[in-house]
Design a protein around this motif. Structure first.
Motif, PDB file in Angstrom:
ATOM      1  N   LYS A   1      29.641  46.243 -16.055  1.00  0.00           N
ATOM      2  CA  LYS A   1      28.638  47.062 -15.386  1.00  0.00           C
ATOM      3  C   LYS A   1      28.675  46.753 -13.898  1.00  0.00           C
ATOM      4  CE  LYS A   1      26.499  49.058 -18.921  1.00  0.00           C
ATOM      5  NZ  LYS A   1      26.448  50.522 -19.099  1.00  0.00           N
ATOM      6  N   TYR A   2      27.965  47.570 -13.116  1.00  0.00           N
ATOM      7  CA  TYR A   2      27.807  47.299 -11.697  1.00  0.00           C
ATOM      8  C   TYR A   2      26.441  46.680 -11.452  1.00  0.00           C
ATOM      9  CZ  TYR A   2      32.065  49.420  -9.897  1.00  0.00           C
ATOM     10  OH  TYR A   2      33.377  49.678  -9.603  1.00  0.00           O
ATOM     11  N   GLN A   3      26.410  45.750 -10.513  1.00  0.00           N
ATOM     12  CA  GLN A   3      25.173  45.134 -10.075  1.00  0.00           C
ATOM     13  C   GLN A   3      25.306  44.871  -8.571  1.00  0.00           C
ATOM     14  OE1 GLN A   3      22.196  44.759  -9.987  1.00  0.00           O
ATOM     15  NE2 GLN A   3      21.491  43.068 -11.277  1.00  0.00           N
ATOM     16  N   ASN A   4      24.184  44.848  -7.875  1.00  0.00           N
ATOM     17  CA  ASN A   4      24.210  44.477  -6.461  1.00  0.00           C
ATOM     18  C   ASN A   4      24.559  42.987  -6.369  1.00  0.00           C
ATOM     19  OD1 ASN A   4      23.423  46.947  -5.007  1.00  0.00           O
ATOM     20  ND2 ASN A   4      21.510  46.755  -6.161  1.00  0.00           N
ATOM     21  N   LEU A   5      25.746  42.704  -5.851  1.00  0.00           N
ATOM     22  CA  LEU A   5      26.263  41.354  -5.727  1.00  0.00           C
ATOM     23  C   LEU A   5      26.686  41.112  -4.278  1.00  0.00           C
ATOM     24  CD1 LEU A   5      28.640  41.364  -8.857  1.00  0.00           C
ATOM     25  CD2 LEU A   5      26.241  40.663  -8.793  1.00  0.00           C
ATOM     26  N   PHE A   6      26.882  39.842  -3.932  1.00  0.00           N
ATOM     27  CA  PHE A   6      27.321  39.575  -2.553  1.00  0.00           C
ATOM     28  C   PHE A   6      28.750  39.059  -2.531  1.00  0.00           C
ATOM     29  CE2 PHE A   6      25.747  35.221  -3.411  1.00  0.00           C
ATOM     30  CZ  PHE A   6      26.715  34.436  -2.790  1.00  0.00           C
TER      31      PHE A   6
ATOM     32  N   GLY B   1      26.863  36.010  -6.552  1.00  0.00           N
ATOM     33  CA  GLY B   1      28.086  36.316  -5.837  1.00  0.00           C
ATOM     34  C   GLY B   1      29.050  37.085  -6.718  1.00  0.00           C
ATOM     35  N   ALA B   2      29.919  37.869  -6.084  1.00  0.00           N
ATOM     36  CA  ALA B   2      30.926  38.646  -6.804  1.00  0.00           C
ATOM     37  C   ALA B   2      32.218  37.864  -6.852  1.00  0.00           C
ATOM     38  CB  ALA B   2      31.156  39.979  -6.107  1.00  0.00           C
TER      39      ALA B   2
ATOM     40  N   VAL C   1      22.620  30.590 -10.848  1.00  0.00           N
ATOM     41  CA  VAL C   1      23.178  31.827 -10.310  1.00  0.00           C
ATOM     42  C   VAL C   1      24.420  31.489  -9.487  1.00  0.00           C
ATOM     43  CG1 VAL C   1      22.741  33.843  -8.853  1.00  0.00           C
ATOM     44  CG2 VAL C   1      20.909  32.917 -10.294  1.00  0.00           C
ATOM     45  N   TYR C   2      25.497  32.209  -9.723  1.00  0.00           N
ATOM     46  CA  TYR C   2      26.752  31.904  -9.042  1.00  0.00           C
ATOM     47  C   TYR C   2      26.662  32.187  -7.547  1.00  0.00           C
ATOM     48  CZ  TYR C   2      31.553  32.135  -7.439  1.00  0.00           C
ATOM     49  OH  TYR C   2      32.710  31.936  -6.728  1.00  0.00           O
ATOM     50  N   ALA C   3      26.979  31.170  -6.756  1.00  0.00           N
ATOM     51  CA  ALA C   3      27.113  31.302  -5.305  1.00  0.00           C
ATOM     52  C   ALA C   3      28.141  30.265  -4.873  1.00  0.00           C
ATOM     53  CB  ALA C   3      25.776  31.067  -4.600  1.00  0.00           C
TER      54      ALA C   3
ATOM     55  N   VAL D   1      26.314  42.809   0.682  1.00  0.00           N
ATOM     56  CA  VAL D   1      25.730  43.010  -0.647  1.00  0.00           C
ATOM     57  C   VAL D   1      25.840  44.483  -1.005  1.00  0.00           C
ATOM     58  CG1 VAL D   1      23.708  42.690  -2.117  1.00  0.00           C
ATOM     59  CG2 VAL D   1      24.093  41.153  -0.175  1.00  0.00           C
ATOM     60  N   THR D   2      26.450  44.769  -2.144  1.00  0.00           N
ATOM     61  CA  THR D   2      26.644  46.143  -2.580  1.00  0.00           C
ATOM     62  C   THR D   2      26.940  46.142  -4.071  1.00  0.00           C
ATOM     63  OG1 THR D   2      27.732  48.215  -1.894  1.00  0.00           O
ATOM     64  CG2 THR D   2      29.152  46.305  -2.273  1.00  0.00           C
ATOM     65  N   PRO D   3      26.886  47.279  -4.754  1.00  0.00           N
ATOM     66  CA  PRO D   3      27.246  47.297  -6.179  1.00  0.00           C
ATOM     67  C   PRO D   3      28.707  46.905  -6.390  1.00  0.00           C
ATOM     68  CG  PRO D   3      25.975  49.241  -5.627  1.00  0.00           C
ATOM     69  CD  PRO D   3      26.303  48.574  -4.331  1.00  0.00           C
ATOM     70  N   LEU D   4      28.913  45.873  -7.201  1.00  0.00           N
ATOM     71  CA  LEU D   4      30.239  45.361  -7.521  1.00  0.00           C
ATOM     72  C   LEU D   4      30.296  45.067  -9.018  1.00  0.00           C
ATOM     73  CD1 LEU D   4      30.627  43.007  -4.432  1.00  0.00           C
ATOM     74  CD2 LEU D   4      32.121  44.939  -4.956  1.00  0.00           C
ATOM     75  N   PRO D   5      31.494  45.029  -9.580  1.00  0.00           N
ATOM     76  CA  PRO D   5      31.590  44.864 -11.038  1.00  0.00           C
ATOM     77  C   PRO D   5      31.245  43.457 -11.496  1.00  0.00           C
ATOM     78  CG  PRO D   5      33.767  44.929 -10.047  1.00  0.00           C
ATOM     79  CD  PRO D   5      32.800  45.271  -8.964  1.00  0.00           C
ATOM     80  N   CYS D   6      30.544  43.387 -12.610  1.00  0.00           N
ATOM     81  CA  CYS D   6      30.272  42.134 -13.299  1.00  0.00           C
ATOM     82  C   CYS D   6      30.347  42.426 -14.798  1.00  0.00           C
ATOM     83  CB  CYS D   6      28.897  41.578 -12.922  1.00  0.00           C
ATOM     84  SG  CYS D   6      27.521  42.621 -13.447  1.00  0.00           S
ATOM     85  N   GLU D   7      30.174  41.412 -15.601  1.00  0.00           N
ATOM     86  CA  GLU D   7      30.176  41.597 -17.049  1.00  0.00           C
ATOM     87  C   GLU D   7      28.884  41.055 -17.646  1.00  0.00           C
ATOM     88  OE1 GLU D   7      33.854  40.646 -19.231  1.00  0.00           O
ATOM     89  OE2 GLU D   7      34.704  40.137 -17.272  1.00  0.00           O
ATOM     90  N   PHE D   8      28.544  41.531 -18.809  1.00  0.00           N
ATOM     91  CA  PHE D   8      27.432  40.965 -19.553  1.00  0.00           C
ATOM     92  C   PHE D   8      27.813  40.911 -21.026  1.00  0.00           C
ATOM     93  CE2 PHE D   8      26.758  45.465 -19.926  1.00  0.00           C
ATOM     94  CZ  PHE D   8      26.134  45.657 -21.158  1.00  0.00           C
ATOM     95  N   ILE D   9      27.218  39.971 -21.740  1.00  0.00           N
ATOM     96  CA  ILE D   9      27.547  39.768 -23.148  1.00  0.00           C
ATOM     97  C   ILE D   9      26.874  40.841 -23.996  1.00  0.00           C
ATOM     98  CG2 ILE D   9      27.427  38.152 -25.080  1.00  0.00           C
ATOM     99  CD1 ILE D   9      27.433  35.886 -23.061  1.00  0.00           C
TER     100      ILE D   9
END
Length: 602
Positions: free
Chosen positions: A336-341, A273-274, A301-303, A318-326
């Motif tokens: 980065k962008y990832q397909n999130l809901f 989830g976003a 996984v976050y939901a 569901v579409t590309p939305l911003p997330c972070e990675f270490i």
């Protein structure tokens, strides 16, 4: 911290008389003044009071300024640079405008939990007055940089469509393959059947290409998507295998309640989830799960867990939305962008004043039972240690009965069922050989009281969108006192002698802070039963009671193993854990005391 100012008065007669003369003159002037009204400037921002249209713009990209038909509707105040001396004090202050009175910005408010470098899923219901006489509207959206110039913008035109509820989803332009700057979808606001809500999915996934960090490449979530319950079981054929070409599924009706909907990719893997939450938006690229550290994914996984009220209408997009990675061992992150809901509310549900949810649990060894409310069965032939599905009932007073296969009433009670509540009826044996029934009211809100004492309680709660909460019960008459611990008798729930887990008596349901809370970072744990006394806690370990372990709280392990993913330590949810059955050498093996658990959200 206040500075203390020390005034020194010199012992000089001339100075003393001068001060008295000045004071007398001041009093004389003030006594001659006429009273005047104390006018104060009204700084309230003018708000739009006209009719809103049935057209909504849903921003899934993160714009913060809007121009409509050439008129600026937002304040166009640029955010301060971190190098600006005023940044620490004023970087979040933005004046409101007529159309956006809260902070004058298009998007979720600057201090919202959904706003962190990018806004997620902002919904703007467009005022009807903005459309021209021909029902057209030209829109320009911008992201303003610290130099007061837009570094991102998009332009498009929409129309006010008669008798149609239209949503315009603003997404990164490549998502639509150059065929437009928004995706238009008509939403349904018609009434669902009583006690139900509607939900659908929209597939705006995009192939983002190869990206990775130290742990490996990001998961590829482009392709068909399927909406499931928390255990990975599909909600409906209509919301399964929705491909990027079809994009929009039909709405389906689902009984109202608390759900952790998940979205699976065409490979059967969970899509995260976003959110703007600083913790939940950080992903481990190869698993899309929440990472404890760079090389330690949790595989959770976050939901979000959410109560979907009767009469509500929802879309999961569901579409590309911003997330972070270490990025490194120091914990620094990159975006980065990832397909999130994201869950979008298509129709706000009315306040639920009518419906409640009930279920029954058979903790009575030896026979199958049925539960009846005012003579109407909620489910028949519930076997020992099993429980019914939730049923929706109208609020009111009920005669609740547990009956055997022949219709004999084993136990009964009167209970007021209040709207918006969630009840579990427990049938269990008493020490005197009779059958007894108790009712628990289950808290599925995700709210944790923080113990603060302000008058209105506005800051007294912490809301968890993904709670890991457990409540414990004793329905075994052979345990006069039951204490629950974690590994090796260690305290569970944070405080020794907590009445929610210490010295639980048969059939008594603790109501004061009854839940213990965990989180997704936990790696492993055990839940043990102890025979305790009011004088000795935790007491003697009941080694005849099978220990529950963290992986017991995974509904369907094949949700993970079928796609070659690792199991999480446990799954989020709201649980009741109960000791049921009997002890003693004469008790058949199938009725020996054991701990069972119920997951109250789906």
């Amino acid at each position: 911290m206040f500075e203390k100012v020390n005034l020194k008065i010199e012992n000089q007669p001339a100075g003393r008389w001068l001060c008295l003369l000045t004071l007398f003159s001041l009093l004389l002037v003030l006594s001659c003044k006429k009273d005047k009204a104390d006018f104060q400037r009204d700084s309230a921002v003018e708000r739009v009071t006209g009719e809103l249209s049935h057209t909504r713009i849903i921003d899934l990209y993160g714009y913060d300024q809007v121009i409509a038909n050439g008129d600026s509707l937002t304040n166009f105040v640029a955010p301060l640079s971190p190098t600006d001396p005023l940044y620490k004090k004023n970087h979040y202050k933005f004046p409101g405008t007529k159309y956006f009175p809260e902070d004058g910005r298009f998007g979720n408010s600057w201090w919202s939990g959904e706003n962190f470098d990018a806004k997620v899923g902002y919904i703007w219901k467009v005022p009807k007055s903005l459309f021209r006489s021909d029902n057209s509207l030209d829109v320009e959206l911008q992201i303003l940089g610290t130099n007061r110039l837009p570094y991102e913008k998009t332009n498009f035109s929409i129309a006010l469509e008669k008798n149609r509820n239209m949503d315009y989803y603003i997404v990164p332009e490549p998502v639509l393959g150059g065929r437009g700057k928004y995706f238009a979808a008509e939403r349904d606001e018609t009434v669902s059947k009583p006690g139900y809500f509607k939900i659908r999915v929209i597939n705006l996934t995009y192939f983002l290409g190869s990206r990775s960090n130290f742990n490996g490449p990001f998961e590829d979530h482009y392709g068909d998507i399927t909406l499931t319950y928390a255990n990975g079981e599909p909600v409906s054929a209509a919301t399964s295998n929705v491909d990027p070409a079809k994009k929009v599924s039909e709405y389906v009706e689902v009984p109202y309640g608390t759900y952790q909907f998940k979205v699976l990719s065409q490979l059967g893997r969970e899509i995260s989830g976003a959110t703007g939450n600083n913790v939940y938006r950080i992903l481990d690229p190869p698993s899309s799960s929440l990472p404890r550290s760079l090389f330690d994914p949790s595989n959770v996984v976050y939901a979000p867990i959410k109560t979907y009220q009767p009469g509500g209408v929802y879309t999961i997009v569901v579409t590309p939305l911003p997330c972070e990675f270490i990025m490194n061992e120091l914990g620094y992150t990159d975006i980065k962008y990832q397909n999130l809901f994201k869950i979008i509310e298509d129709k706000e549900p009315p306040v639920n004043m009518s419906y409640t949810r009930v279920q029954g649990v058979n903790a009575l060894p030896g026979q199958a039972v049925s539960f009846r409310l005012n003579g109407v069965s909620i489910e028949n032939n519930i076997k020992y240690s099993e429980y019914s599905k939730y049923q929706i009932k109208e609020n009111g007073k009920y005669q609740v009965e547990a009956v055997d296969a022949g219709g004999k009433v084993l136990a009964q009670m009167e209970q007021n069922l209040d709207a918006r509540m969630n009840y579990t009826f427990w049938l269990y044996p008493g020490a005197d050989g009779t059958s007894r029934m108790s009712v628990s009211s289950n808290d599925l809100s995700g709210d944790l009281h923080m113990g603060s004492s302000e008058d209105d309680g506005s800051f007294g709660y912490q809301h968890y969108t993904m709670p890991f909460s457990k409540r414990f019960f004793n329905f075994c008459p052979d345990f006069p006192y039951l204490t629950i611990t974690t590994n090796n008798g260690q305290v569970i729930g944070g405080a020794k002698d907590n009445p929610a887990v210490y010295n639980l008596k048969p059939g008594e349901l603790p109501a004061y802070f009854p839940y213990t809370w965990g989180d997704w970072k936990i790696k492993s744990y055990e839940i043990l039963a102890y025979r305790s006394t009011p004088q000795v806690t935790p007491g003697i370990w009941a080694d005849d009671i099978k220990v529950l372990t963290n992986d017991n709280f995974i509904a369907r392990k094949e949700l993970y193993t079928s796609t070659s993913k690792k199991l999480p330590a446990h799954e989020p949810g709201v649980y009741s854990v109960a000791l049921i059955g009997r002890t003693g050498s004469q008790v058949p093996a199938e009725f020996k005391a054991k701990m069972i658990f119920i997951k109250h959200n789906q």
